[in-house]
Design a protein around this motif. Structure first.
Motif, mmCIF file in Angstrom:
data_model
loop_
_atom_site.group_PDB
_atom_site.id
_atom_site.type_symbol
_atom_site.label_atom_id
_atom_site.label_comp_id
_atom_site.label_asym_id
_atom_site.label_seq_id
_atom_site.Cartn_x
_atom_site.Cartn_y
_atom_site.Cartn_z
ATOM 1 N N UNK A 139 9.150 15.877 -36.836
ATOM 2 C CA UNK A 139 7.959 15.779 -37.656
ATOM 3 C C UNK A 139 7.956 14.727 -38.776
ATOM 4 N N UNK A 140 9.169 14.579 -39.351
ATOM 5 C CA UNK A 140 9.427 13.475 -40.518
ATOM 6 C C UNK A 140 9.197 12.122 -39.851
ATOM 7 N N UNK A 141 9.615 11.753 -38.766
ATOM 8 C CA UNK A 141 9.384 10.744 -37.968
ATOM 9 C C UNK A 141 7.984 10.407 -37.684
ATOM 10 N N UNK A 142 7.488 11.523 -37.203
ATOM 11 C CA UNK A 142 5.964 11.298 -36.654
ATOM 12 C C UNK A 142 4.969 11.252 -38.065
ATOM 13 N N UNK A 143 5.198 11.869 -39.135
ATOM 14 C CA UNK A 143 4.454 11.631 -40.373
ATOM 15 C C UNK A 143 4.926 10.456 -40.918
ATOM 16 N N UNK A 144 5.956 9.772 -40.770
ATOM 17 C CA UNK A 144 6.106 8.416 -41.212
ATOM 18 C C UNK A 144 5.425 7.378 -40.567
ATOM 19 N N UNK A 145 5.391 7.488 -39.102
ATOM 20 C CA UNK A 145 4.799 6.551 -38.382
ATOM 21 C C UNK A 145 3.416 6.450 -38.376
ATOM 22 N N UNK A 146 2.990 7.742 -38.484
ATOM 23 C CA UNK A 146 1.544 7.881 -38.148
ATOM 24 C C UNK A 146 0.473 8.761 -39.001
ATOM 25 N N UNK A 147 0.888 8.600 -40.252
ATOM 26 C CA UNK A 147 0.227 9.127 -41.332
ATOM 27 C C UNK A 147 0.741 8.359 -42.631
ATOM 28 N N UNK A 148 -0.332 8.524 -43.857
ATOM 29 C CA UNK A 148 0.116 8.106 -45.151
ATOM 30 C C UNK A 148 0.106 9.065 -46.252
ATOM 31 N N UNK A 149 0.851 9.105 -47.325
ATOM 32 C CA UNK A 149 0.395 10.250 -47.950
ATOM 33 C C UNK A 149 -0.863 10.104 -48.850
ATOM 34 N N UNK B 189 17.165 6.265 -42.370
ATOM 35 C CA UNK B 189 18.280 5.203 -42.340
ATOM 36 C C UNK B 189 18.728 5.372 -40.758
ATOM 37 N N UNK B 190 18.776 6.640 -40.256
ATOM 38 C CA UNK B 190 19.247 6.806 -38.865
ATOM 39 C C UNK B 190 18.543 6.260 -37.928
ATOM 40 N N UNK B 191 17.075 6.172 -38.053
ATOM 41 C CA UNK B 191 15.946 5.811 -37.204
ATOM 42 C C UNK B 191 15.674 4.320 -37.475
ATOM 43 N N UNK B 192 16.064 3.815 -38.412
ATOM 44 C CA UNK B 192 15.840 2.232 -38.844
ATOM 45 C C UNK B 192 14.546 2.336 -39.491
ATOM 46 N N UNK B 193 13.881 3.358 -40.238
ATOM 47 C CA UNK B 193 12.648 2.960 -40.688
ATOM 48 C C UNK B 193 12.717 2.894 -42.317
ATOM 49 N N UNK B 194 11.964 1.994 -42.813
ATOM 50 C CA UNK B 194 11.986 1.373 -44.071
ATOM 51 C C UNK B 194 10.429 1.316 -44.513
ATOM 52 N N UNK B 195 9.948 2.404 -44.849
ATOM 53 C CA UNK B 195 8.412 2.378 -45.388
ATOM 54 C C UNK B 195 8.269 1.547 -46.575
ATOM 55 N N UNK C 35 -3.364 9.454 -51.642
ATOM 56 C CA UNK C 35 -3.365 8.394 -52.670
ATOM 57 C C UNK C 35 -2.330 7.371 -52.867
ATOM 58 N N UNK C 36 -1.931 7.079 -51.563
ATOM 59 C CA UNK C 36 -0.711 5.919 -51.480
ATOM 60 C C UNK C 36 -0.823 5.321 -50.305
ATOM 61 N N UNK C 37 -0.362 4.463 -50.037
ATOM 62 C CA UNK C 37 -0.417 3.248 -48.902
ATOM 63 C C UNK C 37 0.735 3.491 -47.634
ATOM 64 N N UNK C 38 1.924 3.993 -48.601
ATOM 65 C CA UNK C 38 3.059 4.377 -47.594
ATOM 66 C C UNK C 38 3.964 5.502 -48.246
#
Length: 303
Positions: A38-48, A75-81, A50-53
């Motif tokens: 769910x963390x990965x899905x939210x990171x890749x497919x949504x934005x918070x 870090x484990x999945x190479x995500x750097x928002x 009042x924020x862009x990332x």
């Protein structure tokens, strides 16, 4: 997410979960696959809101996990928002033909010819720092003020021999067709008469001006090869300009344009005492395949 992460590469998934749940001091929390997904899905497919990332704090609030846990998942999945890189894809209708042409010059240069990568580093500023720098000391980096006074600009014209790395250069206060024609004349005087001259340069209007075309007609040994639009990366002299910036300009302190131009000439002179050619390794097919993969990836990302 268009696919279930748990059905992707199981080994990578297992290794990544192990990294998230790796032993740490105290009682390590066990994080289930569903929460990580769910963390990965939210990171890749949504934005918070009042924020862009996403930031670690915002994702921690969203997921109910700690900031450090969110950080480990990313870090484990190479995500750097927090990172963003710019890109500009070429819209040149002759992109493929130009890539084959220029890469062919790099990898299989013609006989009895010299291949020169040419461009101008324009608007190089003579910047005087408002206060002297504090020198490097053990445990303390060199420190410089962020404010400065501008004392004019100049342009560095450079033609790098892709075979041996040597550079023909000039400095001019302007970078019009007049100055470019003068630079071509200097190249003509420095390259032995029995050699053809293949010039790789960009599509800047100065390089295609009628006065330049007239000069080229009178010098048939010169052959112009123009890079595709938005593709300065294929012009090797840009690597040289990066070296100039890092070695000289990044921390420069010049009180006038004359001192800046003198340092630019001295830098090129020192470079030519021990020239370093940049070895081109990618074929045209490698480049085109890489761009095709990139386009497929971004087209499939929903952007």
């Amino acid at each position: 997410m268009p696919r279930d992460l748990r059905n992707s590469d199981e080994q990578l998934w297992g290794n990544s979960l192990s990294a998230v749940n790796e032993p740490r001091p105290g009682r390590p929390p066990l994080i289930g696959v569903d929460r990580v997904e769910q963390v990965i899905v939210d990171t890749l497919e949504s934005t918070p809101k009042n924020a862009t990332h996403w930031s670690r704090a915002k994702m921690a609030e969203r997921s109910g996990l700690s900031r450090s846990t969110v950080g480990r998942i990313w870090k484990a999945f190479g995500l750097k928002p927090h990172l963003e890189e710019g890109f500009k894809l070429s819209n040149d209708p002759l992109f493929t033909e130009k890539v084959y042409d220029i890469v062919g010059l790099y990898l299989n240069p013609p006989e009895s010819a010299v291949v020169l990568s040419v461009d101008e580093k324009s608007q190089v500023q003579a910047l005087a720092r408002s206060q002297p720098a504090f020198p490097l000391m053990p445990g303390v980096p060199e420190r410089r003020t962020h404010d400065y006074v501008r004392h004019g600009t100049t342009s560095l014209f450079a033609a790098m021999n892709v075979a041996d790395g040597t550079v023909i250069s000039s400095v001019h206060r302007k970078h019009r067709s007049v100055e470019f024609k003068k630079f071509l004349t200097k190249i003509d005087k420095n390259v032995p008469e029995h050699l053809d001259v293949h010039v790789v340069c960009d599509n800047y209007s100065t390089h295609k001006h009628p006065t330049v075309k007239a000069w080229l007609e009178k010098h048939p040994r010169f052959h112009m090869h123009f890079t595709p639009t938005y593709s300065s990366w294929i012009n090797q002299v840009e690597r040289l300009f990066a070296e100039v910036t890092r070695d000289l300009l990044q921390r420069s302190d010049h009180r006038n344009v004359q001192s800046l131009e003198r340092d630019l000439r001295d830098w090129v002179k020192a470079w030519n005492e021990n020239p370093k050619p940049f070895i081109w390794t990618k074929t045209a097919e490698d480049i085109l395949d890489s761009i095709a993969r990139y386009l497929k990836r971004i087209n499939g990302s929903g952007h």
